[in-house]
Design a protein around this motif. Structure first.
Motif, PDB file in Angstrom:
ATOM      1  N   SER A  32       0.829  -1.197   0.000  1.00  0.00           N
ATOM      2  CA  SER A  32       0.000   0.000   0.000  1.00  0.00           C
ATOM      3  C   SER A  32       0.869   1.254   0.000  1.00  0.00           C
ATOM      4  CB  SER A  32      -0.905  -0.004   1.235  1.00  0.00           C
ATOM      5  OG  SER A  32      -0.107   0.032   2.412  1.00  0.00           O
ATOM      6  N   ARG A  33       0.217   2.409  -0.038  1.00  0.00           N
ATOM      7  CA  ARG A  33       0.980   3.672  -0.013  1.00  0.00           C
ATOM      8  C   ARG A  33       1.794   3.803   1.273  1.00  0.00           C
ATOM      9  NH1 ARG A  33      -2.237   8.909  -0.585  1.00  0.00           N
ATOM     10  NH2 ARG A  33      -3.759   7.753   0.661  1.00  0.00           N
ATOM     11  N   ILE A  82      -3.242   7.192   6.107  1.00  0.00           N
ATOM     12  CA  ILE A  82      -2.560   6.534   4.994  1.00  0.00           C
ATOM     13  C   ILE A  82      -2.191   5.124   5.451  1.00  0.00           C
ATOM     14  CG2 ILE A  82      -0.560   6.560   3.446  1.00  0.00           C
ATOM     15  CD1 ILE A  82      -0.448   9.583   3.797  1.00  0.00           C
ATOM     16  N   LEU A 134       4.754   1.482   1.162  1.00  0.00           N
ATOM     17  CA  LEU A 134       5.758   1.987   0.219  1.00  0.00           C
ATOM     18  C   LEU A 134       6.560   3.138   0.833  1.00  0.00           C
ATOM     19  CD1 LEU A 134       6.882   1.722  -2.637  1.00  0.00           C
ATOM     20  CD2 LEU A 134       5.168   3.376  -3.402  1.00  0.00           C
ATOM     21  N   ILE A 135       5.878   4.009   1.558  1.00  0.00           N
ATOM     22  CA  ILE A 135       6.565   5.123   2.222  1.00  0.00           C
ATOM     23  C   ILE A 135       7.555   4.585   3.256  1.00  0.00           C
ATOM     24  CG2 ILE A 135       6.246   7.070   3.807  1.00  0.00           C
ATOM     25  CD1 ILE A 135       3.572   7.608   2.346  1.00  0.00           C
TER      26      ILE A 135
END
Length: 261
Positions: A128-129, A260, A132-133
């Motif tokens: 997911s975002r 997020i 990934l971060i």
């Protein structure tokens, strides 16, 4: 029954009875209730969510190692400097982190409130975002800390072999402390017992012993071009690992506040 097979096949998740259901219905279904109890569906969903959670944690933990190593090599080539970590040492890091550390996340117990979450969209990616971060951030931390340790060791006249030994141990330190931050993507590591997963604790102990052998035993020094490093260097290495853990925990808090996932 036989007449239910088309509906079971077309359903997102076709569920058939394991005792009273026909063979045709069971073959067409995605899930078979061996006890014919509808309550088992909830248990299966809970188990599935737990397995998926741990899969995401493992991926979020394992990928930064490769990202960090790739960035270190690429940066060294672009700058025309000496590699802080040699290829055989990279192989050592991959073997140890994936097998002895990362696999411990597969045994992570299900988190509280796992059944209160909304369902995932069927087409949503595993990474997911938020994941990934986290992956990119840890990769950058590994890049900066390994290079900084390598250059600092060279500047203090420890020699290339000692500098590389310190850089490898920085990688391992960051990965060990980051592992505890990966035990939950939805809670701060300061809100649960960091030593609650005995498999992870055992893996960390084994890795610590292996790193001591890697650094101080003659046959490992010959195989991996390492040398003994001082206690002062170890303090810096441990401080970097703890700092990375705190940074990742704070990042998790920010991601949760911004919703997020």
């Amino acid at each position: 029954g036989v007449n239910d097979a088309p509906a079971l096949k077309k359903a997102d998740i076709g569920i058939a009875m394991g005792i009273t259901g026909t063979d045709v219905a069971k073959d067409a279904a995605d899930m078979v209730l061996t006890d014919d109890d509808f309550a088992s569906i909830e248990a299966a969903v809970e188990e599935g969510r737990g397995v998926f959670d741990n899969l995401v944690k493992f991926v979020t933990y394992a990928l930064p190692t490769n990202v960090g190593q790739g960035l270190v090599i690429l940066t060294a080539i672009m700058l025309g400097t000496t590699l802080p970590i040699e290829p055989l040492q990279i192989l050592w890091i991959n073997m140890v982190t994936a097998v002895l550390l990362g696999l411990g996340l597969a045994f992570e117990p299900k988190e509280p409130g796992i059944m209160e979450r909304p369902p995932r969209a069927p087409g949503s990616p595993i990474v997911s975002r938020g994941a990934l971060i986290r992956i990119v951030t840890v990769g950058i931390i590994l890049l900066v800390s390994a290079f900084a340790m390598f250059e600092w060791a060279l500047a203090t006249d420890l020699g290339e072999e000692a500098a590389r030994t310190a850089a490898v141990n920085v990688f391992m330190s960051v990965q060990i402390f980051y592992l505890f931050a990966c035990r939950s993507m939805r809670r701060s590591l300061f809100t649960y017992n960091p030593f609650g997963n005995r498999i992870i604790v055992l893996g960390v102990v084994v890795v610590a012993v292996l790193q001591a052998l890697f650094t101080y035993t003659a046959f490992m020094q010959t195989a991996f071009d390492t040398v003994a490093i001082s206690g002062a260097v170890w303090l810096v290495i441990l401080a970097i690992g703890v700092g990375a853990m705190v940074v990742m925990d704070l990042l998790g808090m920010v991601l949760r506040r911004l919703h997020i996932d």
